[in-house]
Write a protein that holds these residues in place. Structure first.
Motif, mmCIF file in Angstrom:
data_model
loop_
_atom_site.group_PDB
_atom_site.id
_atom_site.type_symbol
_atom_site.label_atom_id
_atom_site.label_comp_id
_atom_site.label_asym_id
_atom_site.label_seq_id
_atom_site.Cartn_x
_atom_site.Cartn_y
_atom_site.Cartn_z
ATOM 1 N N PRO A 332 -31.049 96.604 48.925
ATOM 2 C CA PRO A 332 -31.077 97.090 50.311
ATOM 3 C C PRO A 332 -30.589 98.573 50.491
ATOM 4 C CG PRO A 332 -29.239 95.597 50.186
ATOM 5 C CD PRO A 332 -29.994 95.399 49.006
ATOM 6 N N GLU A 333 -30.765 99.177 51.686
ATOM 7 C CA GLU A 333 -30.098 100.283 51.834
ATOM 8 C C GLU A 333 -28.590 100.416 52.031
ATOM 9 O OE1 GLU A 333 -32.520 103.374 54.543
ATOM 10 O OE2 GLU A 333 -32.448 101.504 55.618
ATOM 11 N N ASP A 334 -27.833 101.687 52.063
ATOM 12 C CA ASP A 334 -26.376 101.839 52.236
ATOM 13 C C ASP A 334 -26.050 100.996 53.798
ATOM 14 O OD1 ASP A 334 -26.587 103.100 49.730
ATOM 15 O OD2 ASP A 334 -26.639 105.090 50.657
ATOM 16 N N GLY A 335 -24.702 100.536 53.543
ATOM 17 C CA GLY A 335 -24.381 99.929 54.880
ATOM 18 C C GLY A 335 -24.968 98.630 55.112
ATOM 19 N N PRO A 336 -24.698 98.088 56.372
ATOM 20 C CA PRO A 336 -25.070 96.701 56.569
ATOM 21 C C PRO A 336 -26.358 96.503 56.954
ATOM 22 C CG PRO A 336 -23.152 97.317 58.152
ATOM 23 C CD PRO A 336 -23.280 98.550 57.072
ATOM 24 N N VAL A 337 -27.003 95.474 56.643
ATOM 25 C CA VAL A 337 -28.601 95.368 56.745
ATOM 26 C C VAL A 337 -29.022 94.744 58.127
ATOM 27 C CG1 VAL A 337 -30.780 93.841 55.952
ATOM 28 C CG2 VAL A 337 -28.833 94.983 54.123
ATOM 29 N N THR A 338 -29.908 95.596 58.876
ATOM 30 C CA THR A 338 -30.197 94.973 60.233
ATOM 31 C C THR A 338 -30.958 93.802 59.955
ATOM 32 O OG1 THR A 338 -32.061 96.376 60.366
ATOM 33 C CG2 THR A 338 -30.032 97.281 61.239
ATOM 34 N N THR A 339 -31.245 93.045 61.303
ATOM 35 C CA THR A 339 -32.050 91.602 61.028
ATOM 36 C C THR A 339 -33.510 92.091 60.632
ATOM 37 O OG1 THR A 339 -30.650 90.928 62.925
ATOM 38 C CG2 THR A 339 -32.950 90.123 62.699
ATOM 39 N N GLY A 340 -33.936 93.063 61.518
ATOM 40 C CA GLY A 340 -35.599 93.572 60.717
ATOM 41 C C GLY A 340 -35.536 94.051 59.376
ATOM 42 N N GLU A 341 -34.336 94.639 58.814
ATOM 43 C CA GLU A 341 -34.575 95.094 57.112
ATOM 44 C C GLU A 341 -34.515 93.630 56.516
ATOM 45 O OE1 GLU A 341 -32.689 99.326 57.172
ATOM 46 O OE2 GLU A 341 -31.305 97.822 57.551
ATOM 47 N N ARG A 342 -33.522 92.642 57.100
ATOM 48 C CA ARG A 342 -33.456 91.484 56.414
ATOM 49 C C ARG A 342 -34.821 90.622 56.405
ATOM 50 N NH1 ARG A 342 -29.192 88.271 55.073
ATOM 51 N NH2 ARG A 342 -27.809 89.689 56.133
ATOM 52 N N SER A 343 -35.375 90.838 57.326
ATOM 53 C CA SER A 343 -36.863 90.145 57.485
ATOM 54 C C SER A 343 -37.672 90.654 56.506
ATOM 55 C CB SER A 343 -37.507 90.234 58.864
ATOM 56 O OG SER A 343 -36.534 89.458 59.816
ATOM 57 N N MET A 344 -37.638 92.125 56.437
ATOM 58 C CA MET A 344 -38.426 92.754 55.483
ATOM 59 C C MET A 344 -38.262 92.229 54.015
ATOM 60 S SD MET A 344 -38.278 95.705 53.273
ATOM 61 C CE MET A 344 -37.048 96.655 54.187
ATOM 62 N N LEU A 345 -37.115 92.252 53.736
ATOM 63 C CA LEU A 345 -36.607 92.218 52.216
ATOM 64 C C LEU A 345 -37.137 90.658 51.881
ATOM 65 C CD1 LEU A 345 -32.808 93.580 52.162
ATOM 66 C CD2 LEU A 345 -34.864 94.323 50.811
ATOM 67 N N LYS A 346 -36.784 89.599 52.863
ATOM 68 C CA LYS A 346 -37.387 88.147 52.572
ATOM 69 C C LYS A 346 -38.735 88.133 52.634
ATOM 70 C CE LYS A 346 -33.083 85.912 54.565
ATOM 71 N NZ LYS A 346 -32.672 85.054 55.457
ATOM 72 N N ALA A 347 -39.587 88.858 53.407
ATOM 73 C CA ALA A 347 -40.950 89.016 53.331
ATOM 74 C C ALA A 347 -41.644 89.353 52.009
ATOM 75 C CB ALA A 347 -41.664 89.662 54.598
ATOM 76 N N ILE A 348 -40.952 90.623 51.476
ATOM 77 C CA ILE A 348 -41.319 91.292 50.215
ATOM 78 C C ILE A 348 -40.904 89.995 49.083
ATOM 79 C CG2 ILE A 348 -40.999 92.967 48.508
ATOM 80 C CD1 ILE A 348 -40.372 94.848 50.793
ATOM 81 N N ALA A 349 -39.909 89.454 49.139
ATOM 82 C CA ALA A 349 -39.481 88.498 47.998
ATOM 83 C C ALA A 349 -40.492 87.645 48.116
ATOM 84 C CB ALA A 349 -38.100 88.110 48.112
ATOM 85 N N ARG A 350 -40.664 86.813 49.273
ATOM 86 C CA ARG A 350 -41.367 85.736 49.295
ATOM 87 C C ARG A 350 -42.833 85.934 49.046
ATOM 88 N NH1 ARG A 350 -40.557 85.058 54.485
ATOM 89 N NH2 ARG A 350 -42.744 85.977 54.955
ATOM 90 N N ASN A 351 -43.447 87.196 49.282
ATOM 91 C CA ASN A 351 -44.897 87.419 48.737
ATOM 92 C C ASN A 351 -44.933 87.630 47.345
ATOM 93 O OD1 ASN A 351 -47.016 87.814 51.222
ATOM 94 N ND2 ASN A 351 -44.787 88.472 51.970
ATOM 95 N N LEU A 352 -43.949 88.270 46.679
ATOM 96 C CA LEU A 352 -44.098 88.566 45.391
ATOM 97 C C LEU A 352 -43.879 87.179 44.523
ATOM 98 C CD1 LEU A 352 -41.503 91.470 44.831
ATOM 99 C CD2 LEU A 352 -44.094 91.833 44.456
#
Length: 608
Positions: A332-352
């Motif tokens: 993730p980016e530096d600092g805390p991850v926002t709710t939207g960014e968390r959704s993005m990370l999970k979506a990329i991981a799930r699709n991969l």
């Protein structure tokens, strides 16, 4: 004598109760509560609540915003204090919160024509002491319904027509507040549906150079904001609740009290159903201690140790059972991850994972279920955590330990490539977007105003006056240079601690030099809609990276979105949709560049 004492005590208690009741009644009488639903593209996106009240010498606005599907911050709390006589700002604070921690703070403190300003989004910050803003300058934000309320109160309804107001706009980036003059123009009288009935109102157009045009509808006589339409339907606020006076304020509590009384008469529990309080607590303890390693739809919640902290994460597995599979860790980016960014990370991981790749997402310190705090993080600690996560991922069943890659986006891309450079257990690195920040652009570009303008356009602001943008850019450059020259670790401003050392470390990063010195397979995915996209730089990187390693690749996409995708409406909710072309390209490169798996010795077939 005893009765007299009791009567006296009772009288004193009664007087105190009457005094407290009168105080509460007066306090509640001065409050006006507004509740709005927020729509983006016609779909419900979030909600905003605003409380307006008057003290002895101030008018106070307090708001609480919830945007659960935003790529930015899910919640924001704001306070705006106005001079009761002039209705001009005295102080403004905005606090946006990510996952388990404060992340962005904006503060303005006005004193006549001078203003103190603070922006803090760890580790980025900017501070300005007593810069001139003018004594008649209001605070305004184009997508914040709270900022429209004092503006419409300041408007002279007797004169009508077009009226102009000086405003300063606190940006969502570490740059000084923007100055602008906005026009409020009367349009028409109209009836609009509000809370199930039609209300007579007046509509006004809010416009200025560089901000999206907005239409505000206020009630005909009370001049309360009934609806706000920003950017011709792109974002709309509709009033769904209004409370004024103690009667309406106490009604919900009385209704709830009646429900509790009826529930207790039937032998129920205030906590729901007929379970006792002890039974409820036992059920909660049972739920908390469920196994964290349960597997749900091809994913598994996991925990690993790093620097004496227990960090949480999640792993997605391919649907097929045979392996081994290449594995990736998303950074993730530096600092805390926002709710939207968390959704993005999970979506990329799930699709991969659907492309035959094991993918893992982890929660940094102080986020999700991880221990620790994000505020004490520096590059060294981030790298140590990634190394421990890679070691944990490579030990998972079915993972090819010789083919573990890192996927980083934005600032996370720099940390990803730096870690891959230092850790021999990492096979390759994928960067989603150029691993840079606007600080490098500010310090290196000759036309500083264009860089700042790109940053503002991403927030829906611009274009602004060229000379003014140059002034803003010069102020930012001076601030960044002062941080580079500072030897301090921290400093303090407006009662807040500024992370000087960590910001200096971020500014000193050299992402392009690191990319060119990196000697492992590297895949750079860039979008032409990225504000940092430079075709000349990309052309040079293509040539330089290809010369270093034949597996290196740079892929350009026309409009992949800021995070190689975007939040999109689905059914009654929103979810992150990754660009399918980007996903296929990344998956193919990971498989093509995977390290060969050593073949196992062939066993002789048993003789019949």
């Amino acid at each position: 004598m005893k009765k007299l004492v009791i009567s006296f005590v009772a009288a004193v208690i009664l007087v105190i109760l009457l005094f407290v009741t009168a105080f509460l009644y007066i306090d509640m009488s001065g409050h006006r509560n507004f509740a709005y639903e927020v729509f983006v593209g016609g779909r419900l996106y979030g909600s905003v609540k605003v409380d307006r009240y008057v003290t002895e010498n101030k008018i106070v606005f307090k708001s609480s915003s919830i945007f659960p599907y935003s790529m930015g911050y899910p919640t924001t709390s704001e306070k705006l204090f106005l001079n009761k006589r002039t209705k001009m700002p005295i102080k403004f604070t905005s606090e946006s919160v990510g996952t388990r921690g404060r992340k962005r703070i904006i503060m303005l403190d006005q004193n006549d024509e001078l203003t103190d300003f603070l922006y803090l989004e760890h580790p980025r910050y900017i501070t300005l002491k007593e810069f001139e803003t003018g004594e008649k300058t209001m605070i305004f934000s184009p997508r914040d319904v709270l900022s429209y309320m004092p503006l419409m109160e300041k408007y002279n309804y007797w004169k009508k027509g077009a009226q102009f107001f000086e405003v300063m706009i606190p940006p969502e980036s570490p740059i000084p507040p923007l100055r602008e003059k906005i026009e409020v123009r009367y349009l028409r009288d109209e009836y609009i549906p509000v809370m199930g009935r039609r209300i007579e109102g007046e509509s006004y157009k809010i416009s200025a150079r560089g901000i999206p045009e907005a239409t505000v509808v206020v009630s005909k006589y009370g001049h309360r904001v009934l609806a706000l339409d920003v950017g011709q339907g792109k974002m709309r606020f509709d009033l769904i609740g209004y409370i004024e006076g103690p009667g309406k304020r106490l009604r919900p509590f009385m209704e709830k009290f009646s429900e509790w009384v009826d529930l207790l008469k039937k032998g129920g529990s205030l906590f729901g159903g007929k379970h006792s309080d002890a039974e409820r607590r036992a059920a909660e303890r049972t739920d908390v201690h469920k196994s964290p390693d349960r597997k749900i739809n091809g994913s598994r919640e996991v925990f690993f140790e790093s620097d004496n902290l227990i960090l949480s994460g999640k792993i997605w597995y391919p649907p097929a059972e045979e392996g081994p599979f290449p594995a990736v860790l998303l950074i993730p980016e530096d600092g805390p991850v926002t709710t939207g960014e968390r959704s993005m990370l999970k979506a990329i991981a799930r699709n991969l994972s659907t492309y035959g790749i094991i993918a893992m997402v982890y929660d940094g310190p102080g986020q999700g279920k991880s221990q620790g705090s994000f505020s004490s993080m520096d590059d060294g600690k981030r790298i140590a955590i990634i190394k421990d996560a890679v070691r944990f991922l490579s030990q998972q069943p079915g993972a090819n330990a010789a083919s573990v890659s890192l996927v980083g986006y934005s600032e996370g891309g720099f940390i990803a490539i730096k870690t891959a450079y230092l850790d021999e257990n990492i096979h390759s690195c994928i960067l989603l977007g150029l691993p840079t920040g606007f600080e490098k652009e500010i310090l290196s570009e000759t036309d500083l105003s264009k860089t700042v303008q790109k940053l503002l356009e991403e927030q829906g602001i611009g274009p602004l006056d060229d000379q003014f943008m140059q002034t803003i850019a010069d102020m930012v450059r001076e601030h960044l240079l002062s941080i580079l020259q500072s030897g301090e670790n921290v400093t303090y401003f407006m009662g807040m601690e500024m992370p000087v050392r960590e910001y200096r470390q971020l500014i000193e990063r050299k992402p392009y030099e690191l990319m060119l010195s990196y000697d492992k397979p590297l895949f750079l995915v860039v979008g032409r809609d990225d504000k940092y996209f430079d075709p000349r730089l990309i052309a040079r990187l293509k040539v330089a990276l290809k010369q270093k390693n034949k597996l290196n690749k740079v892929a350009e996409f026309r409009y992949p979105g800021r995070y190689m995708g975007a939040m999109a409406a689905k059914d009654d909710s929103w979810e992150f949709l990754i660009n399918p072309d980007v996903l296929r390209t990344i998956s193919k490169w990971i498989h093509d560049s995977s390290a060969p798996v050593p073949a196992e010795p062939t066993k002789s077939a048993p003789q019949p």
